[in-house]
Design an enzyme around this catalytic site. Structure first.
Site, PDB file in Angstrom:
ATOM      1  N   CYS A 298       1.314  -0.959   0.443  1.00 21.51           N
ATOM      2  CA  CYS A 298       0.018   0.016  -0.441  1.00 21.51           C
ATOM      3  C   CYS A 298       0.656   1.546   0.020  1.00 21.51           C
ATOM      4  O   CYS A 298       1.893   1.042   0.253  1.00 21.51           O
ATOM      5  CB  CYS A 298      -0.930  -0.154   1.053  1.00 21.51           C
ATOM      6  SG  CYS A 298       0.155   0.622   2.601  1.00 21.51           S
TER       7      CYS A 298
ATOM      8  N   CYS B   8       0.362   4.000   2.222  1.00 22.49           N
ATOM      9  CA  CYS B   8       1.130   4.648   3.375  1.00 22.49           C
ATOM     10  C   CYS B   8       2.422   3.618   4.076  1.00 22.49           C
ATOM     11  O   CYS B   8       3.028   3.846   4.150  1.00 22.49           O
ATOM     12  CB  CYS B   8      -0.133   3.902   4.681  1.00 22.49           C
ATOM     13  SG  CYS B   8      -0.485   2.521   5.291  1.00 22.49           S
TER      14      CYS B   8
END
Length: 138
Positions: free
Chosen positions: A46, A48
């Site tokens: 992802c 993040c």
């Protein structure tokens, strides 16, 4: 399960900086029961993880006065057996990826879940980890 050509470069961001890899459940259990401190990063594909988790962890490790005895990582959706075992050690926290955990003498002492990573700058994560290192590491 994610394809290796996607995962391997993201794994290398940590392993190239000295992180060992958990690939099996036995490795997780054997390492976490050791005396001392172990930082565990559950890595992820992802945004993040790329923008905050991995950079924040590396900043903390590179700039901390006190560091964990062992630096370990495993990749969610790729190192399935190891990640499932790590998550057992993280209970009662729900599964989270990315996630950062600090263990001391086999006990979880600090947990940073995805919701604490998303939207935070890498510097804030690094500061949080450095404070945990100062408290729990020699």
């Amino acid at each position: 399960m994610y394809p290796a050509e996607i995962v391997l470069p993201m794994k290398a961001e940590l392993t190239d900086e000295g992180f060992g890899e958990f690939l099996t459940a036995a490795e997780v259990d054997n390492t976490l029961k050791q005396e001392g401190t172990t930082l565990v990063v559950i890595n992820s594909v992802c945004g993040c993880a790329a923008g905050a988790c991995r950079p924040g962890v590396l900043m903390a490790v590179q700039n901390a006065g006190k560091r964990p005895d062992r630096l370990m990582t495993s990749f969610a959706g790729f190192d399935v057996e190891a990640v499932n075992k790590i998550r057992e050690h993280l209970l009662p926290h729900p599964p989270s990826s990315p996630a950062i955990a600090l263990f001391k003498d086999g006990e979880l002492v600090t947990m940073v879940e995805r919701h604490q990573i998303e939207g935070r700058p890498a510097q804030a994560i690094a500061q949080h980890l450095i404070a945990a290192f100062n408290e729990h590491c020699n």
